[in-house]
Design an enzyme around this catalytic site. Sequence first.
Site, PDB file in Angstrom:
ATOM      1  N   GLY A  16     -47.828  -8.684  32.831  1.00 56.32           N
ATOM      2  CA  GLY A  16     -47.739 -10.139  32.654  1.00 56.32           C
ATOM      3  C   GLY A  16     -47.167 -10.526  31.307  1.00 56.32           C
ATOM      4  O   GLY A  16     -47.594 -11.501  30.693  1.00 56.32           O
ATOM      5  N   ARG A  19     -44.114 -13.966  29.916  1.00 57.60           N
ATOM      6  CA  ARG A  19     -44.363 -15.263  29.269  1.00 57.60           C
ATOM      7  C   ARG A  19     -45.797 -15.321  28.765  1.00 57.60           C
ATOM      8  O   ARG A  19     -46.573 -14.362  28.953  1.00 57.60           O
ATOM      9  CB  ARG A  19     -44.070 -16.422  30.228  1.00 57.60           C
ATOM     10  CG  ARG A  19     -44.785 -16.351  31.551  1.00 57.60           C
ATOM     11  CD  ARG A  19     -44.127 -17.316  32.554  1.00 57.60           C
ATOM     12  NE  ARG A  19     -44.378 -16.929  33.918  1.00 57.60           N
ATOM     13  CZ  ARG A  19     -45.456 -17.266  34.623  1.00 57.60           C
ATOM     14  NH1 ARG A  19     -46.369 -18.033  34.076  1.00 57.60           N
ATOM     15  NH2 ARG A  19     -45.605 -16.864  35.861  1.00 57.60           N
ATOM     16  N   VAL A  64     -49.014  -6.369  40.289  1.00 59.86           N
ATOM     17  CA  VAL A  64     -50.099  -5.436  39.941  1.00 59.86           C
ATOM     18  C   VAL A  64     -51.111  -5.263  41.076  1.00 59.86           C
ATOM     19  O   VAL A  64     -51.865  -4.296  41.096  1.00 59.86           O
ATOM     20  CB  VAL A  64     -50.832  -5.841  38.638  1.00 59.86           C
ATOM     21  CG1 VAL A  64     -49.929  -5.694  37.423  1.00 59.86           C
ATOM     22  CG2 VAL A  64     -51.439  -7.226  38.734  1.00 59.86           C
ATOM     23  N   ASN A  90     -53.021  -7.635  31.237  1.00 62.18           N
ATOM     24  CA  ASN A  90     -52.996  -9.071  30.939  1.00 62.18           C
ATOM     25  C   ASN A  90     -52.590  -9.923  32.135  1.00 62.18           C
ATOM     26  O   ASN A  90     -52.930 -11.097  32.201  1.00 62.18           O
ATOM     27  CB  ASN A  90     -52.021  -9.296  29.768  1.00 62.18           C
ATOM     28  CG  ASN A  90     -51.643 -10.746  29.602  1.00 62.18           C
ATOM     29  OD1 ASN A  90     -52.383 -11.538  29.021  1.00 62.18           O
ATOM     30  ND2 ASN A  90     -50.478 -11.133  30.145  1.00 62.18           N
ATOM     31  N   SER A 142     -61.720 -13.323  29.942  1.00 61.27           N
ATOM     32  CA  SER A 142     -61.760 -14.760  29.643  1.00 61.27           C
ATOM     33  C   SER A 142     -63.197 -15.127  29.290  1.00 61.27           C
ATOM     34  O   SER A 142     -64.137 -14.510  29.827  1.00 61.27           O
ATOM     35  CB  SER A 142     -61.308 -15.562  30.862  1.00 61.27           C
ATOM     36  OG  SER A 142     -61.635 -16.941  30.699  1.00 61.27           O
ATOM     37  N   TYR A 155     -61.975 -16.932  39.854  1.00 62.15           N
ATOM     38  CA  TYR A 155     -61.432 -16.507  38.555  1.00 62.15           C
ATOM     39  C   TYR A 155     -62.549 -15.921  37.676  1.00 62.15           C
ATOM     40  O   TYR A 155     -62.392 -14.846  37.081  1.00 62.15           O
ATOM     41  CB  TYR A 155     -60.770 -17.708  37.887  1.00 62.15           C
ATOM     42  CG  TYR A 155     -60.103 -17.417  36.571  1.00 62.15           C
ATOM     43  CD1 TYR A 155     -58.871 -16.757  36.524  1.00 62.15           C
ATOM     44  CD2 TYR A 155     -60.685 -17.806  35.365  1.00 62.15           C
ATOM     45  CE1 TYR A 155     -58.246 -16.503  35.304  1.00 62.15           C
ATOM     46  CE2 TYR A 155     -60.064 -17.562  34.151  1.00 62.15           C
ATOM     47  CZ  TYR A 155     -58.841 -16.917  34.128  1.00 62.15           C
ATOM     48  OH  TYR A 155     -58.223 -16.658  32.932  1.00 62.15           O
ATOM     49  N   ALA A 157     -65.368 -14.650  38.613  1.00 66.58           N
ATOM     50  CA  ALA A 157     -65.825 -13.370  39.174  1.00 66.58           C
ATOM     51  C   ALA A 157     -64.846 -12.254  38.814  1.00 66.58           C
ATOM     52  O   ALA A 157     -65.246 -11.137  38.477  1.00 66.58           O
ATOM     53  CB  ALA A 157     -65.966 -13.490  40.695  1.00 66.58           C
ATOM     54  N   LYS A 159     -62.925 -12.081  36.184  1.00 68.67           N
ATOM     55  CA  LYS A 159     -62.996 -11.765  34.745  1.00 68.67           C
ATOM     56  C   LYS A 159     -64.325 -11.093  34.389  1.00 68.67           C
ATOM     57  O   LYS A 159     -64.370 -10.209  33.537  1.00 68.67           O
ATOM     58  CB  LYS A 159     -62.761 -13.033  33.913  1.00 68.67           C
ATOM     59  CG  LYS A 159     -61.362 -13.637  34.096  1.00 68.67           C
ATOM     60  CD  LYS A 159     -60.256 -12.654  33.723  1.00 68.67           C
ATOM     61  CE  LYS A 159     -58.879 -13.296  33.731  1.00 68.67           C
ATOM     62  NZ  LYS A 159     -57.818 -12.353  33.345  1.00 68.67           N
ATOM     63  N   ILE A 188     -56.064 -21.200  25.798  1.00 70.55           N
ATOM     64  CA  ILE A 188     -54.800 -20.870  25.119  1.00 70.55           C
ATOM     65  C   ILE A 188     -53.675 -21.667  25.788  1.00 70.55           C
ATOM     66  O   ILE A 188     -53.606 -21.727  27.023  1.00 70.55           O
ATOM     67  CB  ILE A 188     -54.504 -19.354  25.239  1.00 70.55           C
ATOM     68  CG1 ILE A 188     -55.729 -18.501  24.841  1.00 70.55           C
ATOM     69  CG2 ILE A 188     -53.268 -18.985  24.415  1.00 70.55           C
ATOM     70  CD1 ILE A 188     -56.196 -18.614  23.415  1.00 70.55           C
TER      71      ILE A 188
END
Length: 247
Positions: A16, A19, A64, A90, A142, A155, A157, A159, A188
């Site tokens: 990732g 960008r 991935v 990432n 995160s 999300y 779960a 992380k 971010i």
Amino acid sequence: MSTTIDLAGQVAFVTGSTRGIGKGVASALHRAGASVAIVGRDIAQAQRVAAELGDRTVGVACDVAQNDQVEAAIAAAESVLGPITILVNNAGLTRDNLLIRLSPDDWDAVLNANLKGAFHTTRAVIKGMMKRRAGRIINIASVVGITGNKGQANYAASKAGLIGFTKSVAKEYASRGVLVNCVAPGFIETDMTAALPADARAALLSQIALGRLGQPDDVAGAVLFLASDLAWYLTGQVLVVDGGMVI
Ligand code: NAP
């Protein structure tokens, strides 16, 4: 122990990195002397970013979530740059919704990219790292994986799972010289967070002790540290980089 960060001779594979945070991380590792594989699903964009950074880079593509694509991308990167010594997991995405509206597809898409993706890449590099008795694996989790968040059950779960994965792999391979840690960013400013409405953004900002939103370079600094000799005695940890949002 050297007090400067010199990654000359190291080879980083940053998923990732076309960008956002990944691009910031890849640039920082490259500036510290590492060779870097730029990785995303869009090969043209990966090659563009690699060319932007210059020598000691290659752009490769993979989703991935797809193990065969990951293995092929790692083989392609290693054939150009040499064995991977630093892996940064990432790549990630969100498909936010309240649980009641979250579809099984939303669940699978997020878990497959954010968590299973790290399993695929780690599995593909770990044998080489074990043999060489050295390696750094840095997983971008995160703060949401620690605190949870409304509308982000999938999300969060993924992380939280990544944090458990990190600690387990850290325990398995410490004796082989492979150090595995997490960085857990707060908010971010990237494409991922660009769509947040102004009022939600202001509410978040009011919770950040340092009084500003984070930038990719803020995360890159933590990754650089974890990839360096300065972090020699550190494994299985979660380094929160959130400007003091969750204290
Ligand atoms: P971003 O700007 O949306 O960039 C995501 C990157 O991941 C892109 O390069 C994207 O490239 C790649 N990617 C997405 N799905 C992929 C897949 N299945 N296979 C390969 N590459 C994939 O996001 P970001 O904000 O930089 O986030 C990077 C990481 O930090 C993510 O894991 C995210 O969860 C985490 N994070 C971000 C924040 C934040 O506030 N921004 C906070 C905490 C944690 P392609 O789309 O071209 O494949």
